[in-house]
Design an enzyme around this catalytic site. Structure first.
Site, short mmCIF file in Angstrom:
data_model
loop_
_atom_site.label_atom_id
_atom_site.label_comp_id
_atom_site.label_asym_id
_atom_site.label_seq_id
_atom_site.Cartn_x
_atom_site.Cartn_y
_atom_site.Cartn_z
N LYS A 1 1.00 4.11 -3.01
CA LYS A 1 0.65 5.52 -2.77
C LYS A 1 1.83 6.45 -3.00
O LYS A 1 1.66 7.60 -3.41
CB LYS A 1 0.09 5.67 -1.35
N TYR B 1 0.83 -1.21 0.00
CA TYR B 1 0.00 0.00 0.00
C TYR B 1 0.87 1.26 0.00
O TYR B 1 0.63 2.20 -0.77
CB TYR B 1 -0.91 -0.02 1.22
#
Length: 246
Positions: free
Chosen positions: A158, A154
């Site tokens: 991002k 994640y």
């Protein structure tokens, strides 16, 4: 009505932060396409948005599929004519410490969060470059800057969004396209609602303002970046995190 006459496509717009962004934009006069993998939730959100007096439609979209992305953008332009704002909000998590993270969990998160945004940006730029105007706003995260244990996939996805945003900003400024990102911190959502009070308090202790943000806090930043007030802003990241990262 800062966005009157503008049309926006919001990925992952059927619930949570995405839905709050869609509602906030609609209140400012924008036509809204709710693009979401959940067809029924997308339709329900679109119906709610239409009650605000703006044009709204729902698009079935798995952002990791090049074919679905291309079809969704064609459907959008047929319905709305112009694409003024793209919000890359669709995202998933598949948490796990690095040594135990499965290849499929890494691939799933990168495919949705990063590749999906790339595919949507590519389609949007084709339209916006011809118009010589447009806004692309991607929803990153505080973990892109701080990292987070158990979220290698994640955090990487991002962080990748930041590089993608800055590159688009440099490549297409001459065509009138502004590209920016919003990086939320801990936001009060259904995911945080199920946490124990002890865990919530521990998380709040890491935030100088001592509280979680709301989806509306994130939506406000997105509306600003979509508006005329942000005409001279591109390639930037707005942090919405209560001071958690400075």
């Amino acid at each position: 009505m800062r966005l009157e006459g503008k049309n926006a496509l919001i990925t992952g717009g059927a619930q949570g932060i995405g839905k709050s962004i869609a509602l906030a934009m609609a209140r400012e006069g924008a036509g809204i396409a709710v693009a979401d993998v959940n067809r029924e939730a997308g339709r329900a959100a679109s119906e709610e948005i239409s009650f605000l007096g703006v044009k709204s439609t729902a698009l079935k979209l798995d952002v990791s599929s090049q074919e679905e992305v291309a079809a969704a953008f064609k459907a959008f332009t047929r319905e709305f004519g112009t694409l003024d704002i793209l919000v890359n909000n669709a995202g998933i998590t598949r948490d796990g410490v690095l040594l135990r993270m499965k290849d499929e969990d890494w691939d799933a998160v990168l495919n949705i969060n990063l590749k999906g945004s790339f595919l949507c940006c590519r389609e949007a730029v084709k339209i916006m470059a011809k118009q010589r105007s447009g806004r692309i706003i991607s929803i990153s995260s505080v973990v892109a800057f701080m990292g987070n244990a158990g979220q290698a996939n994640y955090s990487a996805s991002k962080a990748g969004l930041i590089g993608l945003t800055k590159t688009i900003a440099r490549e297409y400024a001459g065509r009138g396209i502004r590209a920016n990102a919003v990086a939320p911190g801990y936001i009060q959502t259904a995911m945080t609602d199920v946490l124990t009070e002890e865990v919530k308090q521990h998380m709040k202790n890491t935030i100088p303002l001592g509280q979680f943000g709301t989806p509306e806090d994130v939506a406000g930043a997105v509306v600003f970046l979509s508006s005329k007030e942000a005409d001279y802003i591109t390639g930037q990241v707005i942090h919405v995190n209560g001071g958690m990262y400075m």
